[in-house]
Design an enzyme around this catalytic site. Structure first.
Site, PDB file in Angstrom:
ATOM      1  N   GLU A 135     -22.784  34.250  -6.853  1.00 13.76           N
ATOM      2  CA  GLU A 135     -24.133  33.942  -6.337  1.00 13.76           C
ATOM      3  C   GLU A 135     -24.349  32.459  -6.089  1.00 13.76           C
ATOM      4  OE1 GLU A 135     -26.797  36.042  -9.021  1.00 13.76           O
ATOM      5  OE2 GLU A 135     -25.788  37.948  -8.641  1.00 13.76           O
TER       6      GLU A 135
ATOM      7  N   GLU B 286     -20.884  46.123  -8.112  1.00 13.56           N
ATOM      8  CA  GLU B 286     -22.257  46.245  -8.628  1.00 13.56           C
ATOM      9  C   GLU B 286     -23.083  47.314  -7.934  1.00 13.56           C
ATOM     10  OE1 GLU B 286     -24.193  42.510  -9.414  1.00 13.56           O
ATOM     11  OE2 GLU B 286     -22.305  41.461  -9.708  1.00 13.56           O
TER      12      GLU B 286
HETATM   13  O1  G3I Z   1     -27.627  42.162 -26.128  1.00 18.98           O
HETATM   14  C1  G3I Z   1     -28.854  41.427 -26.279  1.00 18.98           C
HETATM   15  C2  G3I Z   1     -29.686  42.033 -27.370  1.00 18.98           C
HETATM   16  O2  G3I Z   1     -29.010  41.884 -28.590  1.00 18.98           O
HETATM   17  C3  G3I Z   1     -31.042  41.329 -27.375  1.00 18.98           C
HETATM   18  O3  G3I Z   1     -31.863  41.938 -28.333  1.00 18.98           O
HETATM   19  C4  G3I Z   1     -31.708  41.420 -26.026  1.00 18.98           C
HETATM   20  C5  G3I Z   1     -33.024  40.657 -25.976  1.00 18.98           C
HETATM   21  O4  G3I Z   1     -33.285  40.147 -24.682  1.00 18.98           O
HETATM   22  O5  G3I Z   1     -30.850  40.842 -25.073  1.00 18.98           O
HETATM   23  C6  G3I Z   1     -29.612  41.512 -24.976  1.00 18.98           C
HETATM   24  O6  G3I Z   1     -28.859  40.853 -23.990  1.00 18.98           O
HETATM   25  C7  G3I Z   1     -29.248  41.104 -22.656  1.00 18.98           C
HETATM   26  C8  G3I Z   1     -28.038  41.701 -21.954  1.00 18.98           C
HETATM   27  O7  G3I Z   1     -28.285  41.788 -20.576  1.00 18.98           O
HETATM   28  C9  G3I Z   1     -27.699  43.085 -22.525  1.00 18.98           C
HETATM   29  O8  G3I Z   1     -26.980  43.866 -21.637  1.00 18.98           O
HETATM   30  C10 G3I Z   1     -29.646  39.780 -22.037  1.00 18.98           C
HETATM   31  O9  G3I Z   1     -30.868  39.339 -22.602  1.00 18.98           O
HETATM   32  C11 G3I Z   1     -29.837  39.962 -20.559  1.00 18.98           C
HETATM   33  O10 G3I Z   1     -30.061  38.687 -19.956  1.00 18.98           O
HETATM   34  C12 G3I Z   1     -28.568  40.560 -19.958  1.00 18.98           C
HETATM   35  O11 G3I Z   1     -28.816  40.804 -18.588  1.00 18.98           O
HETATM   36  C13 G3I Z   1     -27.696  40.939 -17.769  1.00 18.98           C
HETATM   37  C14 G3I Z   1     -27.891  40.009 -16.574  1.00 18.98           C
HETATM   38  O12 G3I Z   1     -26.879  40.208 -15.614  1.00 18.98           O
HETATM   39  C15 G3I Z   1     -27.855  38.535 -17.008  1.00 18.98           C
HETATM   40  O13 G3I Z   1     -26.620  38.199 -17.533  1.00 18.98           O
HETATM   41  C16 G3I Z   1     -27.592  42.376 -17.323  1.00 18.98           C
HETATM   42  O14 G3I Z   1     -27.239  43.207 -18.419  1.00 18.98           O
HETATM   43  C17 G3I Z   1     -26.528  42.498 -16.229  1.00 18.98           C
HETATM   44  O15 G3I Z   1     -26.564  43.816 -15.715  1.00 18.98           O
HETATM   45  C18 G3I Z   1     -26.850  41.509 -15.108  1.00 18.98           C
HETATM   46  O16 G3I Z   1     -25.828  41.604 -14.141  1.00 18.98           O
HETATM   47  C19 G3I Z   1     -26.005  40.859 -12.943  1.00 18.98           C
HETATM   48  C20 G3I Z   1     -24.626  40.417 -12.481  1.00 18.98           C
HETATM   49  O17 G3I Z   1     -23.985  39.688 -13.500  1.00 18.98           O
HETATM   50  C21 G3I Z   1     -24.717  39.573 -11.211  1.00 18.98           C
HETATM   51  N1  G3I Z   1     -25.457  40.258 -10.173  1.00 18.98           N
HETATM   52  C22 G3I Z   1     -26.747  40.800 -10.558  1.00 18.98           C
HETATM   53  C23 G3I Z   1     -26.624  41.677 -11.805  1.00 18.98           C
HETATM   54  C24 G3I Z   1     -27.969  42.289 -12.182  1.00 18.98           C
HETATM   55  O18 G3I Z   1     -28.888  41.291 -12.534  1.00 18.98           O
END
Ligand code: G3I
Length: 356
Positions: free
Chosen positions: A150, A265
């Site tokens: 991105e 994705e």
């Molecule tokens: O695991 C922790 C948990 O312990 C905690 O209680 C909770 C509180 O917020 O957070 C959890 O982590 C989260 C994690 O996902 C769990 O899967 C993070 O906050 C959250 O930021 C994270 O989001 C991910 C996001 O990218 C940011 O990294 C999403 O799962 C993931 O699907 C998403 O993927 C992105 C791709 O990398 C790039 N393209 C877009 C796509 C969707 O946004």
């Protein structure tokens, strides 16, 4: 198979819209066409035996949703933690699944200490060191790496449609070039990818994004940067139309730059659909089929990965995209781990894809 049978299998495309043979997994249906099917997963998914079984059955490739992101691997400066990603890598190895690295460099999910350091002159060295370390750690285990993720955002109004991010402050894509060189040095066998989104809907916006992505790849190629592939994020939106010819042309333009393409994705937002589940699931499936039957025509497309396998684990439900009107259903298996019409649509599109 008789020799005539094998000639027929090689030279005749499957009849239009043929259903795949019953009992095959997405992995097997894709493999028959020379395509890899895979899925994103996160560690919590692997705590459910049934989900692990489904992944092992359906997928030939996996990629971690968060475990390789910098915000996870180096929360405290200098203290590197690859434990969560190693667990996923070990799961891949013990089940003979290919692993896709996601992602060495992204402007989001950074540890808090990183952004201020990117503002100063040592920022580039920091990025290169990070990319080197994570790619070296998984050397030999990763088939393809999203080295950068991105990096364009034409709305930021910077040269080339690049994203306004401190490493690009000088108006040069050198930070991207350096990241690819670092990755190539750390694991010369890995295929190195640039992964991005926003090329499907919203004609005006996607046109400027396509131009920016193509220009970037062209520039990197001209500079001799070791970039091998483009990750085309497929966050689909049921109920929104897209320009099929524009999609064909864009994928062909990318391929013409001597790039392979992974459809990454894939999930289907049902935010614009009514609550009725059978109606919703059918519209989601139809939309995915429509998209995939065009995208899979391009022979440079070698992989297709969904962003998760079950509606129980999807980033879309962390965002409440349906605004309280029921949980979102964007993936091939439902919350109870039953196959949905989307599974059939993906299977059919893979089965009808031209042979690679
Ligand atoms: O695991 C922790 C948990 O312990 C905690 O209680 C909770 C509180 O917020 O957070 C959890 O982590 C989260 C994690 O996902 C769990 O899967 C993070 O906050 C959250 O930021 C994270 O989001 C991910 C996001 O990218 C940011 O990294 C999403 O799962 C993931 O699907 C998403 O993927 C992105 C791709 O990398 C790039 N393209 C877009 C796509 C969707 O946004």
């Amino acid at each position: 198979m008789s020799s005539l049978g094998s000639i027929a299998a090689t030279y005749f495309p499957p009849p239009a819209s043929a259903a795949p043979a019953a009992g095959l997994s997405l992995r097997e249906i894709a493999q028959k066409r020379g395509i890899t099917y895979g899925t994103e997963l996160t560690l919590p998914m692997l705590r459910f035996d049934k989900i692990s079984e489904i992944i092992i059955h359906e997928a030939a490739m996996i990629t971690p949703g968060v475990e390789m992101k910098w915000g996870v691997t180096e929360k405290t400066q200098g203290v590197r933690y690859y434990g969560a990603a190693d667990t996923i890598s070990n799961f891949a190895q013990s089940n003979k699944l290919m692993l896709r690295g996601h992602t060495a460099l992204w402007y989001r999910n950074l540890p808090k200490w990183v952004p201020p350091l990117l503002e100063n002159s040592s920022g580039m060295a920091l990025l290169v060191d990070h990319v080197t370390d994570i790619v070296r750690h998984f050397k030999g285990k990763i088939v393809e790496w999203d080295v950068v993720n991105e990096v364009i955002e034409p709305n930021d109004n910077l040269p080339g449609g690049m994203r306004n991010w401190p490493p690009f402050a000088g108006g040069d894509v050198g930070y991207i070039a350096e990241s690819f060189h670092a990755a190539a040095n750390a694991d010369p066998a890995a295929l190195l990818f640039y992964n991005d989104y926003g090329f499907i809907y919203d004609p005006e916006r996607s046109t400027s994004r396509k131009t920016a992505a193509l220009n970037l790849i062209e520039q990197l190629k001209k500079r001799g940067v070791p970039i091998h592939g483009f990750g085309f994020q497929c966050h689909l939106r049921a109920g929104v139309s897209f320009d099929a010819n524009g999609l064909r042309r864009f994928l062909a333009d990318i391929a013409a730059l001597d790039m392979r393409i992974s459809l990454t994705e894939l999930d289907v937002s049902d935010a614009r659909l009514p609550r009725d589940i059978p109606v919703r699931d059918k519209a989601v499936a139809d939309h995915a089929y429509e998209f995939l039957s065009v995208a899979l025509e391009e022979p440079a497309v070698k992989r297709l990965l969904t962003w998760g396998i079950t509606d129980r684990f999807t980033w879309l439900n962390t965002k409440d995209v349906r605004k309280g009107d029921g949980a979102s259903r964007p993936l091939p298996y439902d919350e109870d781990l039953n196959r949905k019409p989307l599974w059939d649509a993906i299977a059919r599109a893979l089965n009808n894809a031209p042979q690679r």
